[in-house]
Structures are given as structure tokens and as C-alpha cells.
Design an enzyme around this catalytic site. Structure first.
Site: not given
Ligand code: IFM
Length: 435
Positions: A167, A350
Site C-alpha cells: 500500500e 486484501e
């Protein structure tokens, strides 16, 4: 949960994800201090000033946790290696205990027939590097390349897949512009540099892993579905800026070698000189792209300097994080990632939700959430996106960063006093068709 494996493409990989600082216990095994330790020790940054020094004590409960992954029937375990555990000083000598731990982890997975999917950086920056400016420092990609060579020199021969950085939006924007994550800065110049350096580090690490002979290398980006809160032109423009910063900057760098104009408008004056020369490094060829997806945001225009937007409360049902449940956004981002990445496989690296669970509850909210999002995956497959896997965040309740231990994302309940693990109903629901 009415799925069978046959409802998904052949060879589709189901898995669970965690990260080092959130579960391992950084007080154990010779790990060095990280910027999360100092951030958490600063009053007001983290709920109850909680840190990851003990976390789930995965460090000492490795075999029990690997057995739980096996019991779930997961094909893949996505974990991260901690830079501060492997190289406590950030540079310089490796910590033999740290390398041994990841060796045991990888071998333990393989012995159980589970594919190890490694991420090299999930936010626990060694404090000595933070002291030198962290991601603002142009030397970070070199230091990260050395760390990559050290850890992958040890486990790279056995990991199934690897991605350098989890991320990049959180590393760059959330941590340096919004100040919600370590190092807690709110500084546009620091943000521009961090966002760029993190991508250069991604490219350098990818090349290091190729040179080691590794394959199945990817990138893991997070996305938020963005909608203007009203039909006004100003809100539309604000939402487009939000979308460019959050959802298109990193994909743009990695797959097109360019940053969106709507982001350069604000960040270009603060990027390091010669940033364009790094684009070839950033575009290091990949084998897959990972999508982390949780929610959508409604955006309005706001007064003040660039980027001039604010998020407003939306009407949809929300998780314990206060995040709206919006499965269509996952379909959207699987399509978007496919647009950028051409024919590469796309993984949901995710997806999941936080719920204030106690061990004996039915856990229907999470089971419903997962069911709806798996439905969105099926829609993306029908759209023609080569979706190749889906990993739930998270295997077990853990340290939710600035929100401490209160937000429970796990398929497994963790009692943070006794550290007892108790699989929730969602774990059993998945196990029924994954095993
Ligand atoms: O817990 C985090 C994880 O570290 C990164 N992705 C989002 C999760 C939930 O907030």
C-alpha cells in the site's frame, strides 16, 4: 456461504494475509526499534498508546498459527518480513535470529502445503532510517535494495510470490500528508518525496529479486472507490483529485511511467529534481498486480489549498472502522487494475472487515461481507478480468495501527490478555469449501 471452488476459475488461489508488525511481537527475537514504536509512544497518536511489542506473539506461536492456516484450507499465506527484524539498524549487519524466523516460517508453510507470498515492507521502518528522514531521503531505495537482497538471499529460493511494498498510498500520503500513520507528518514536500521514493524503492527491489532469479513478482496497492457527494462541478472535480491521488498515482507510475496531471498540479514543485529519470526503474516489469480493497468515500470540494477536498459521511451500512460496505467498488478496481496492467493476473491481496467480535458470536456480518465481495470477484471474472486469487484480511485479530487492538479484522479471535486463538464462524464458513 454458498460457494464451491468450482465457482471460481481453475487454479484460483484462496488465502489469508497478515503483516509482521501487526502480529509478530517486535519486542522478541532481536528486532530493532521502528518508527511505529516512537509514533505510538507519542501521546495522542495511537489509541491507548498501544504498540506492536507483543502483538499476537506470533513469533513464539508460529506453529500453532501455521496449523490454523492449514486448518482453514488456505492455498496461500500472504505475510510480510520486517525490515527492523532482519536488519535492526536498517543498514549493516543482519539479525541471525530474524533470518532464522522467516526461514522457519517459509519452511513451515511449505511443509503444510501452503504457498508463501511475501511482502518486503509493511510499514515497520527501522528507527535509524527514520532518524535520517525515512522515505523523504533519496537514499531509501538503495537501503531498501540492500535489505531486499539480504532477506530474499535467505528465503527467496522458496517463496511462491513476492511484492516489495504494501500500500504505497499509506506509506506516502496517509503517513506524510494526513499524519495518521508513522511518522505522522503533515507536510506536502515530505509527501511528494515519500510517494516518489517509495515507487523507486519498489522498482529497485523488483530488480534485485529478478537478479536473484526470483519470479512471480508483483505490486500491492490499496484503493478506495471515490464518488462526488453531489452533482456539483466542484464536487466532481474534488472527487477526481481524490481518485487520482489515491487510485491512479501508483498504478500510473508502475505501469505507464507517468503520474496523473491532477496530482502533479499539487506535488510537482515538491518532487526531487530529475524525478522523471526514475521512471524506468519504477516501471520494472511485473508478473501480477494486487488490489487491497475495503470501502468507498463520498467527496466534497473544500476551501483551502490543494487538494481542496473532504470526505463526508455516507448512508451505507458501516463496519467497525466506520467504513461503508460497498462491494461494487471491488469489481471496479479489479477492472481498473486490469486496464493498467494489461494481461497480468490480478489478485485481491486484501479484503475484509473489522467487527467488535467476541469468540462465541455468529460472525454473520463478516460472513456476509466476504460473500458479497466474493460475488464482486465473480462479476469481475465475468467482465474478463484475469482474477487469480483472493486473500482475506486478516488471518487473526491484530494491531490495527493508530487504532490499536480494538478493531478486529480476524477470521480468528485473539484474546489480547491470554493470547488464546479462537476461530470465528467466518473461519469455519470458509474452511467448509476451501479445504
Ligand atoms: O490492517 C491494515 C493493513 O495493515 C493494511 N491494509 C488495511 C488493513 C485494515 O486497515
Amino acid at each position: 456461504m454458498q460457494f464451491t471452488r468450482g465457482d471460481f476459475p481453475a487454479d484460483f488461489q484462496f488465502g489469508v494475509a497478515t503483516s509482521a508488525y501487526q502480529i509478530e511481537g517486535h519486542g522478541f527475537g532481536g528486532a530493532g526499534l521502528t518508527h511505529w514504536d516512537s509514533f505510538a509512544a507519542t501521546p495522542g497518536n495511537v489509541v491507548r498508546a498501544e504498540n506492536g511489542l507483543r502483538a499476537c506473539d506470533h513469533y513464539h506461536r508460529l506453529d500453532e498459527d501455521l496449523d490454523l492456516i492449514k486448518g482453514l484450507g488456505a492455498d496461500v499465506y500472504r505475510f510480510s518480513t520486517s525490515w527492523a527484524r532482519v536488519m535492526p539498524g536498517g543498514t549493516g549487519p543482519a539479525n541471525p535470529e530474524g533470518l532464522d524466523f522467516y526461514d522457519r516460517l517459509v519452511d513451515g508453510l511449505l511443509a503444510r502445503g501452503i504457498k508463501p507470498a511475501a511482502t518486503l515492507y509493511h510499514w515497520e521502518l527501522p528507527q535509524p532510517l527514520a532518524d535520517m528522514g525515512g522515505w523523504r531521503n533519496a537514499a531509501m531505495p538503495d537501503w531498501f535494495a540492500d535489505y531486499t537482497a539480504t532477506i530474499m538471499g535467505r528465503i527467496g529460493d522458496r517463496v511462491w510470490s513476492a511484492a516489495p511494498i504494501n500500500e504505497p498510498w499509506c506509506v506516502g500520503w496517509l503517513s506524510h500528508f494526513e499524519g495518521h500513520h508513522a511518522p505522522g507528518l503533515r507536510d506536502i514536500r515530505a509527501t511528494a518525496r515519500a510517494m516518489h521514493h517509495v515507487l523507486v524503492a519498489h522498482g529497485r527491489a523488483t530488480q534485485v529479486m529478478r537478479d536473484l532469479g526470483m519470479g512471480n513478482l508483483g505490486a500491492v496497492c490499496n484503493f478506495e472507490y471515490t464518488q462526488p457527494a453531489t452533482n456539483s462541478a466542484a464536487d466532481h472535480a474534488a472527487a477526481a483529485r481524490y481518485d487520482a491521488i489515491y487510485n491512479r498515482f501508483f498504478l500510473g507510475g508502475i505501469f505507464k511511467g507517468e503520474y496523473p496531471e491532477a496530482v502533479l498540479e499539487g506535488l510537482e514543485p515538491h518532487l526531487p529534481d530529475g524525478w522523471q529519470d526514475d521512471m524506468t526503474t519504477i516501471q520494472a516489469p511485473l508478473d501480477w498486480i494486487g488490489v487491497n480493497y475495503y470501502t468507498r468515500k463520498l467527496i466534497v470540494a473544500a476551501d483551502g489549498p490543494w487538494p481542496g477536498y473532504a470526505a463526508v459521511d455516507g448512508p451505507l451500512p458501516k463496519t467497525q472502522m466506520g467504513w461503508e460496505v460497498y462491494p461494487d467498488g471491488l469489481r471496479h478496481f479489479l477492472n481498473l487494475a486490469h486496464d493498467y496492467a494489461g494481461g497480468l493476473p490480478v489478485y485481491v491481496t486484501e479484503n475484509g472487515m473489522a467487527n467488535p467480535d467476541v469468540p462465541d458470536i455468529a460472525d454473520t456480518a463478516r460472513t456476509d461481507f466476504l460473500t458479497q465481495h466474493l460475488g464482486a470477484v465473480q462479476q469481475a471474472v465475468a467482465d474478463g478480468v484475469p482474477v487469480a486469487g483472493y486473500y482475506v484480511w486478516s488471518l487473526m485479530d491484530n494491531y490495527e495501527w493508530a487504532l490499536g487492538y480494538e478493531k478486529r479484522f480476524g477470521l480468528i479471535h485473539v484474546d489480547f490478555d491470554s493470547l488464546k486463538r479462537t476461530p470465528k464462524a467466518s473461519y469455519h464458513a470458509l474452511a467448509r469449501w476451501w479445504r
